[in-house]
Design a protein around this motif. Structure first.
Motif, short mmCIF file in Angstrom:
data_model
loop_
_atom_site.label_atom_id
_atom_site.label_comp_id
_atom_site.label_asym_id
_atom_site.label_seq_id
_atom_site.Cartn_x
_atom_site.Cartn_y
_atom_site.Cartn_z
N THR A 208 -17.27 -2.12 1.60
CA THR A 208 -18.71 -2.99 0.67
C THR A 208 -18.63 -2.66 -0.31
O THR A 208 -18.63 -3.61 -1.76
N LEU A 209 -19.41 -1.41 -0.58
CA LEU A 209 -19.57 -0.43 -2.05
C LEU A 209 -18.28 -0.85 -3.17
O LEU A 209 -18.44 -0.81 -4.14
N LEU A 210 -16.97 -0.72 -2.21
CA LEU A 210 -15.40 -0.41 -2.88
C LEU A 210 -15.17 -2.15 -3.64
O LEU A 210 -14.98 -2.53 -4.47
N GLY A 211 -15.87 -3.05 -2.67
CA GLY A 211 -15.85 -4.48 -3.05
C GLY A 211 -16.81 -4.77 -4.26
O GLY A 211 -16.40 -5.41 -5.19
N LEU A 212 -18.08 -4.45 -4.01
CA LEU A 212 -18.95 -3.73 -5.48
C LEU A 212 -18.67 -4.07 -6.77
O LEU A 212 -18.40 -4.33 -7.85
N ALA A 213 -17.60 -2.20 -6.55
CA ALA A 213 -17.63 -1.36 -7.68
C ALA A 213 -16.68 -2.52 -8.58
O ALA A 213 -16.57 -3.01 -9.38
N GLU A 214 -15.54 -3.47 -7.98
CA GLU A 214 -14.18 -3.88 -8.52
C GLU A 214 -14.68 -5.05 -8.67
O GLU A 214 -14.33 -5.17 -10.11
N PHE A 215 -15.48 -5.69 -8.22
CA PHE A 215 -16.42 -7.05 -8.25
C PHE A 215 -16.73 -7.00 -9.53
O PHE A 215 -16.97 -7.26 -10.97
N GLY A 216 -17.67 -5.85 -10.18
CA GLY A 216 -18.78 -5.89 -11.42
C GLY A 216 -17.65 -4.90 -12.44
O GLY A 216 -17.72 -4.78 -13.64
N LEU A 217 -16.63 -4.11 -12.29
CA LEU A 217 -15.62 -2.99 -12.65
C LEU A 217 -15.35 -3.84 -13.68
O LEU A 217 -14.51 -3.02 -14.32
N GLY A 218 -14.73 -5.14 -13.09
CA GLY A 218 -13.38 -5.56 -12.85
C GLY A 218 -12.17 -4.84 -12.79
O GLY A 218 -10.78 -4.99 -13.12
N PHE A 219 -11.65 -4.25 -12.18
CA PHE A 219 -10.17 -3.14 -11.38
C PHE A 219 -10.37 -4.04 -9.93
O PHE A 219 -10.93 -4.55 -9.58
N ARG A 220 -9.42 -3.58 -9.53
CA ARG A 220 -8.84 -3.53 -8.52
C ARG A 220 -8.23 -2.59 -7.60
O ARG A 220 -6.99 -1.89 -8.11
N LEU A 221 -8.50 -2.31 -6.39
CA LEU A 221 -7.77 -0.91 -5.70
C LEU A 221 -6.30 -1.30 -5.94
O LEU A 221 -5.78 -0.49 -5.96
N THR A 222 -5.67 -2.74 -5.21
CA THR A 222 -4.11 -2.70 -4.98
C THR A 222 -4.46 -3.80 -6.08
O THR A 222 -5.00 -4.97 -5.69
N PRO A 223 -2.88 -4.51 -5.72
CA PRO A 223 -2.93 -5.90 -7.00
C PRO A 223 -3.18 -7.09 -5.45
O PRO A 223 -2.86 -6.04 -4.13
N LEU A 224 -3.07 -8.06 -5.68
CA LEU A 224 -3.30 -9.35 -4.27
C LEU A 224 -1.91 -9.96 -4.90
O LEU A 224 -1.55 -10.34 -5.50
N HIS A 225 -1.70 -9.93 -3.35
CA HIS A 225 0.13 -10.20 -3.04
C HIS A 225 -0.38 -11.97 -2.48
O HIS A 225 -0.62 -11.52 -1.33
N VAL A 226 0.45 -12.91 -2.32
CA VAL A 226 0.12 -13.95 -1.49
C VAL A 226 1.19 -14.78 -1.69
O VAL A 226 1.92 -15.27 -2.66
N GLU A 227 2.46 -14.49 -0.82
CA GLU A 227 3.75 -15.02 -0.50
C GLU A 227 4.64 -14.78 -1.81
O GLU A 227 4.92 -15.50 -2.27
N GLY A 228 4.32 -13.40 -1.89
CA GLY A 228 5.22 -12.85 -2.63
C GLY A 228 4.77 -12.81 -3.83
O GLY A 228 5.35 -12.47 -5.21
#
Length: 444
Positions: free
Chosen positions: A154-174
């Motif tokens: 959850t803390l990582l998710g909040l950091a992603e949301f607040g700082l605008g980065f993503r741990l891994t790219p979000l892939h959906v159906e390629g």
């Protein structure tokens, strides 16, 4: 004459020791933190064609199977714990038989990949068999690990949301979703994050916080609640609000009827509610909730896809509806109706993929397995109901997922074990007891 000892189920429970304790902890870490996106980014051919067959299976599922086999090998005859362990849980055996039936049907009838069911539905059974009878000391350690992992997620998710980065790219159906604002954290897909975080919150209110200090329980619950906003799951959040309202109302009625209550929690509530209200107002003023609330106004066609998916049934003959249509035909019809990201209902997706007959058999086996889980941990009923209610509104379990395994893991590790009447205990020879007669590996 052999001595006898009284014991309950637990043939497949890993024996004490650092080796098995470390393996169980590693398995839990893999289930929670290693998402499909992590595997893809690390070069694991998890969702793509080619590569080794083992690459199609999540490392956590492979590790769970390895621990189960290693546990069996601590007996002089490994077949004894396997046979007796499965005999202890006939519902789990029937469930696994129905999963095998769907896998065979997928491979030989409708032409779909069968490895989806290994991670999504065999993994939870392995977790249940390994952890359902663990001793209290190990259970407490693993419970603290689960709390720590969900807090970190959850803390990582909040950091992603607040700082605008993503741990891994979000892939959906390629396709990589560059403009997606919802956090992915360790668990991966935002909807999976919301579903599991919501399940964790239900679990905290159902007795899953019993190992935590009193002051820490509301802290973890509120942090998880903030995570629901950045993960953006509308169905998961709406159901959490309803569950919390029901829980508060039920608890208030219990107190009014004379049942005891924790005065420390009441004091924390009286002090914390004004602070919480002020914090929510500050966050709202800073725009923390804006994008989440916008999803309720503009869902980008998500609700319409849940209606259009039922139109697919009109194109099926009775034989296709009962036995399963051709997979290529279903995919072409999905593209025609704009369902490029999948059918957003687990139940409908399974029926459209495998037909009504096989699906009903599988759903019955799934029900039996859930009954076994709730029988082992009765207070887990609310968690299971919440999880499947949310899963009903998304692709969820109709794709490769560790979500069900994580929910079973949380319920088994964090909730109190059902009390067993003496009549359920069995007399067996001491040399066959799972604490005696093991190979020396148990003390490694």
């Amino acid at each position: 004459m052999a001595q006898s000892a009284t014991r309950v189920s637990g043939y497949l429970t890993p024996p004490p020791g650092t080796v098995f304790g470390s393996l169980l902890a590693l398995m839990i870490i893999f289930f929670v933190t290693v998402s499909a996106y992590v595997l893809i980014e690390s070069g694991w051919n998890y969702g793509e064609t080619g590569g080794s067959p083992l690459e199609k299976i999540h490392p956590a599922t492979l590790l769970a199977a390895f621990i189960l086999l290693l546990t069996a090998c601590t007996f002089p005859n490994p077949l004894v714990p396997l046979v007796n362990g499965f005999a202890d849980y006939p519902n789990v055996v029937l469930y696994l038989v129905t999963v095998a039936l769907v896998m065979v049907h997928a491979l030989f009838v409708v032409g779909l990949p069968f490895t989806v069911f290994i991670d999504t539905f065999i993994g939870p059974a392995l977790v249940f068999l390994l952890l359902s009878e663990i001793d209290e000391r190990r259970r407490r350690r693993l419970a603290w690990l689960v709390h720590a992992l969900f807090l970190a997620n959850t803390l990582l998710g909040l950091a992603e949301f607040g700082l605008g980065f993503r741990l891994t790219p979000l892939h959906v159906e390629g396709e990589t979703l560059e403009e997606e604002w919802r956090a992915s954290a360790f668990i991966g897909h935002p909807l999976s994050n919301a579903m599991l975080t919501g399940s964790y919150m239900v679990l905290l209110l159902s007795g899953g916080a019993r190992d935590l200090p009193t002051w820490l329980k509301p802290v973890l619950f509120l942090i998880a609640g903030a995570g629901m906003v950045v993960f953006g799951g509308r169905a998961a959040t709406a159901l959490i609000v309803l569950f919390v309202a029901w829980h508060v109302l039920r608890r208030a009625m219990e107190v009014l009827s004379g049942k005891p209550f924790d005065p420390i929690l009441v004091l924390i509530g009286l002090i914390g509610l004004p602070v919480l209200a002020g914090g929510v107002l500050v966050l709202a003023d800073q725009g923390f909730f804006d994008r989440f609330l916008l999803r309720f106004v503009d869902d980008q066609g998500s609700a319409s896809t849940r209606v259009e998916m039922f139109a697919l049934f009109a194109h099926l003959s009775w034989s296709e509806l009962l036995l399963g249509p051709n997979a290529d035909f279903v995919h072409s019809m999905m593209r025609h109706y704009g369902l490029d990201y999948g059918i957003e209902s687990f139940w409908v997706s399974v029926v459209l993929s495998h037909g009504l007959i096989v699906s009903c058999v599988f759903f019955f086996g799934l029900f039996l397995f859930c009954v076994e889980v709730v029988r082992a941990r009765p207070s887990g009923l609310a968690v299971m109901l919440y999880f499947f209610a949310v899963a009903s509104a998304s692709l969820s379990l109709s794709a490769k997922s560790q979500s069900f395994s994580v929910v079973v893991l949380m319920v088994i590790v964090m909730l109190p074990m059902a009390r067993r009447p003496e009549a359920m205990r069995r007399e067996i020879p001491l040399e066959r007891d799972h604490r005696a007669g093991r190979a020396p590996i148990q003390v490694a």
